[in-house]
Design an enzyme around this catalytic site. Sequence first.
Site, PDB file in Angstrom:
ATOM      1  N   ASP A   1       4.650   8.520   7.660  1.00  0.00           N
ATOM      2  CA  ASP A   1       4.930   7.990   6.321  1.00  0.00           C
ATOM      3  C   ASP A   1       6.102   8.747   5.697  1.00  0.00           C
ATOM      4  O   ASP A   1       6.504   9.799   6.189  1.00  0.00           O
ATOM      5  CB  ASP A   1       3.672   8.061   5.425  1.00  0.00           C
ATOM      6  CG  ASP A   1       2.942   9.391   5.499  1.00  0.00           C
ATOM      7  OD1 ASP A   1       3.536  10.398   5.963  1.00  0.00           O
ATOM      8  OD2 ASP A   1       1.768   9.448   5.101  1.00  0.00           O
TER       9      ASP A   1
ATOM     10  N   ASN B   1      -8.887  10.084  -1.498  1.00  0.00           N
ATOM     11  CA  ASN B   1      -9.216   8.690  -1.830  1.00  0.00           C
ATOM     12  C   ASN B   1      -9.455   7.857  -0.561  1.00  0.00           C
ATOM     13  O   ASN B   1      -9.591   6.645  -0.629  1.00  0.00           O
ATOM     14  CB  ASN B   1      -8.102   8.051  -2.671  1.00  0.00           C
ATOM     15  CG  ASN B   1      -6.779   7.943  -1.909  1.00  0.00           C
ATOM     16  OD1 ASN B   1      -6.662   8.407  -0.777  1.00  0.00           O
ATOM     17  ND2 ASN B   1      -5.789   7.336  -2.531  1.00  0.00           N
TER      18      ASN B   1
ATOM     19  N   HIS C   1      -7.355   7.539   2.012  1.00  0.00           N
ATOM     20  CA  HIS C   1      -6.174   6.957   2.667  1.00  0.00           C
ATOM     21  C   HIS C   1      -5.904   7.614   4.020  1.00  0.00           C
ATOM     22  O   HIS C   1      -6.279   8.760   4.262  1.00  0.00           O
ATOM     23  CB  HIS C   1      -4.932   6.998   1.749  1.00  0.00           C
ATOM     24  CG  HIS C   1      -4.299   8.328   1.551  1.00  0.00           C
ATOM     25  ND1 HIS C   1      -3.398   8.592   0.533  1.00  0.00           N
ATOM     26  CD2 HIS C   1      -4.392   9.503   2.236  1.00  0.00           C
ATOM     27  CE1 HIS C   1      -2.981   9.833   0.616  1.00  0.00           C
ATOM     28  NE2 HIS C   1      -3.569  10.414   1.635  1.00  0.00           N
TER      29      HIS C   1
ATOM     30  N   GLU D   1      -3.237   3.185   1.118  1.00  0.00           N
ATOM     31  CA  GLU D   1      -4.077   3.497  -0.034  1.00  0.00           C
ATOM     32  C   GLU D   1      -5.196   2.456  -0.162  1.00  0.00           C
ATOM     33  O   GLU D   1      -5.013   1.298   0.246  1.00  0.00           O
ATOM     34  CB  GLU D   1      -3.219   3.427  -1.302  1.00  0.00           C
ATOM     35  CG  GLU D   1      -1.996   4.334  -1.284  1.00  0.00           C
ATOM     36  CD  GLU D   1      -2.323   5.771  -1.618  1.00  0.00           C
ATOM     37  OE1 GLU D   1      -3.332   6.307  -1.115  1.00  0.00           O
ATOM     38  OE2 GLU D   1      -1.555   6.367  -2.375  1.00  0.00           O
TER      39      GLU D   1
HETATM   40  P1  PGA Z   1      -3.718  17.225   3.131  1.00  0.00           P
HETATM   41  O1  PGA Z   1      -3.342  15.685   2.998  1.00  0.00           O
HETATM   42  O2  PGA Z   1      -3.804  17.519   4.593  1.00  0.00           O
HETATM   43  O3  PGA Z   1      -2.568  17.929   2.467  1.00  0.00           O
HETATM   44  O4  PGA Z   1      -5.022  17.406   2.430  1.00  0.00           O
HETATM   45  C1  PGA Z   1      -4.047  14.722   3.692  1.00  0.00           C
HETATM   46  C2  PGA Z   1      -3.672  13.359   3.178  1.00  0.00           C
HETATM   47  O5  PGA Z   1      -3.520  13.179   1.959  1.00  0.00           O
HETATM   48  O6  PGA Z   1      -3.544  12.446   3.997  1.00  0.00           O
END
Ligand code: PGA
Length: 247
Positions: free
Chosen positions: A70, A135, A137, A142
Site C-alpha cells: 500500500d 479496525n 484492515h 478498510e
Molecule cells: P502496525 O500496523 O503494525 O503499525 O500496528 C498494522 C496495520 O495497521 O496494518
Amino acid sequence: MSRPSVHRVADYDDLSRVAARVVAEAIRDMPTARILVATGATPMGAYRVLGKLTGAGEIDASGATVFQLDEYLGVGRNHRRSLGRWALETFVLPLSIDEGRFVRLPFDDAALTAYDRRIRDEGGYDLAILGIGENGHLGFNEPPTEADAPSRVVQLSAASRRSNARYWDPGAVVPERAVTVGLGPILRARRIVLLVSGARKRTILRRALFEPPTPDVPASLLQRAHDVLVVADRAAAPDATGREDHR
Ligand code: PGA
C-alpha cells in the site's frame, strides 16, 4: 476454506524470530518467490532478523520479487513517510534484493486494474506478509471491504489516519487517500503470514479469527484463504476457545 492456524508466542522478540523463520523457509522453498510486504511497526523485528540471516549467508532472497502492499497518495517515493520507501529500506535492501526487483503500486484505478491482471496472469503472490489494523484492515482495505475487492484507490478511515499519525511528525496531516493491493489478490496468495502483537490488537484479532467472516472486519475474510498462519504474541492472541486471555 480452513481456519487460519495460530502460532502463539510469548512476546514480540519471539514473534519476530518465528515470523522470520517462516519467511526464510518460504524463500528456501520458493527462491523466486513473489512476496507482498507490509510495513507498519509489527513486522520490523522480523525484517531485522531476516536481514541478519541474509548477512550471515543463511538465506538468499536475491531471486525474490517484492511487491508493495500500500501507499499514501500525494507522497513522493522518496518521502520519509512513503510506505514504499519504508519497505525498500527495511525489507528489500537488508535482504540484498536488488531495488529493480521491488515493484511499486501505480496510483490510479485504471492502472491498478491492469496491474492486478498482470500479477494474476503471472501466477499471483506466493507469500503475503501482513499486519492487521485495529479496525481489522489488511493493507488499506478498510472496513467494509468485500473478499473480492481489487487493488484500488481508497479513502482512509478516520481510525486509520488517527492510528497512523504516530508515524508522522506532530501536526503533520496524514494523507486522506491511498492505494492498496485489494483483498481479492491478497486472499489468493499462495501463503499468508499475519503478524499480530500487543494488547491493542487483541479484540480485533479475536473477531477476525472467531467470528463469521464479514466485510466489516476485512481480516476475518482470511478465513476464506487457503494457507494462513497467524503469528501472535500472548498479549494479542486469544486462546483457542476464542475467549480473551488477560494474563
Ligand atoms: P502496525 O500496523 O503494525 O503499525 O500496528 C498494522 C496495520 O495497521 O496494518
